[in-house]
Scaffold this motif. Structure first.
Motif, short mmCIF file in Angstrom:
data_model
loop_
_atom_site.label_atom_id
_atom_site.label_comp_id
_atom_site.label_asym_id
_atom_site.label_seq_id
_atom_site.Cartn_x
_atom_site.Cartn_y
_atom_site.Cartn_z
N ILE A 183 0.86 -1.18 0.00
CA ILE A 183 0.00 0.00 0.00
C ILE A 183 0.90 1.23 0.00
O ILE A 183 1.72 1.42 0.91
N HIS A 240 -12.13 -1.12 3.07
CA HIS A 240 -11.43 -0.20 2.19
C HIS A 240 -10.09 -0.77 1.75
O HIS A 240 -9.71 -0.68 0.57
N LEU A 297 -9.00 -1.66 -2.29
CA LEU A 297 -8.03 -0.78 -2.95
C LEU A 297 -7.53 -1.34 -4.27
O LEU A 297 -7.23 -0.61 -5.20
N TRP A 345 -2.85 4.60 -1.38
CA TRP A 345 -3.88 4.86 -0.38
C TRP A 345 -4.79 5.98 -0.84
O TRP A 345 -4.35 6.97 -1.45
N ASN A 389 -10.99 -7.53 -3.60
CA ASN A 389 -11.61 -6.34 -4.18
C ASN A 389 -12.88 -6.67 -4.95
O ASN A 389 -13.89 -5.97 -4.85
#
Length: 221
Positions: free
Chosen positions: A24, A57, A61, A70, A132
């Protein structure tokens, strides 16, 4: 392996495959760094949006193995999704009785097909670490239930099956709110002690398929 070498267990690693997660990045696309002040502390985000929204969340991503930059704005979308799921569940819990006669068999069957297609999608995505797309499937399911919740379909046994299935499917990714929703539905024991829902392959097939034919002009003559 340490426990095995100490004789505490009689097996090695139980894992069949190593899956490395992606990194990330900071919002500007660089590696998160404490010295640069680009890291994201979770505590304040959990206070603002809840741990379940933050977990969703992170899953949403991007692909697990790729990671991505992010983006704080997406947290609000996950929080809205949880609130919509909460609305569907709590309104169902407050409703008395069922009314299968109020809806056509075709509509009830369509709702069951939607439920079982969603079970298949979420199950497959979890097995493949495609978190996701798993979240996307849950969002689509809730959006459709929101559309139907004030109609006759919401009085059927198929609706109750759909709502209970939704909570079970959400449990791995939103454990806290799923536990609360399961209790609101009057279900015994913890949602995390329930069997995973199993889909009926026959119910995952679309009832109607649109096929476009390109007619040969010579046939018309």
């Amino acid at each position: 392996k340490v426990c095995r070498d100490l004789g505490l267990i009689d097996l090695g690693e139980p894992f069949l495959r190593l899956r490395n997660q992606g990194m990330i990045l900071a919002e500007e696309g660089t590696k998160m760094s404490k010295s640069r002040g680009t890291q994201v502390a979770p505590d304040e985000l959990v206070k603002l949006h809840g741990a379940d929204a933050l977990r969703l969340h992170l899953m949403y991503l991007g692909p697990w193995e790729q990671g991505g930059p992010w983006n704080s704005r997406g947290l609000q979308g996950m929080e809205r999704f949880i609130r919509r799921a909460w609305t569907v569940v709590t309104e169902t819990a407050a409703r008395d009785g069922l009314g299968d006669d109020a809806v056509s068999p075709e509509d009830a069957a369509a709702l069951r097909r939607l439920t079982h297609r969603t079970i298949r999608r979420v199950t497959t995505d979890l097995d493949e670490f495609q978190f996701n797309t798993m979240v996307a499937a849950l969002i689509e399911f809730v959006n459709e239930l929101m559309r139907l919740k004030d109609g006759p379909a919401a009085q059927t046994a198929a609706w109750r099956e759909a709502v209970e299935t939704l909570v079970l499917l959400m449990a791995p990714s939103t454990p806290y709110v799923a536990e609360e929703m399961w209790e609101r539905l009057g279900k015994p024991y913890s949602v995390h002690q329930q069997r995973w829902p199993v889909y009926d392959e026959a119910l995952t097939v679309e009832a109607l398929v649109e096929v476009v034919l390109d007619a040969d002009p010579g046939l018309a003559a």
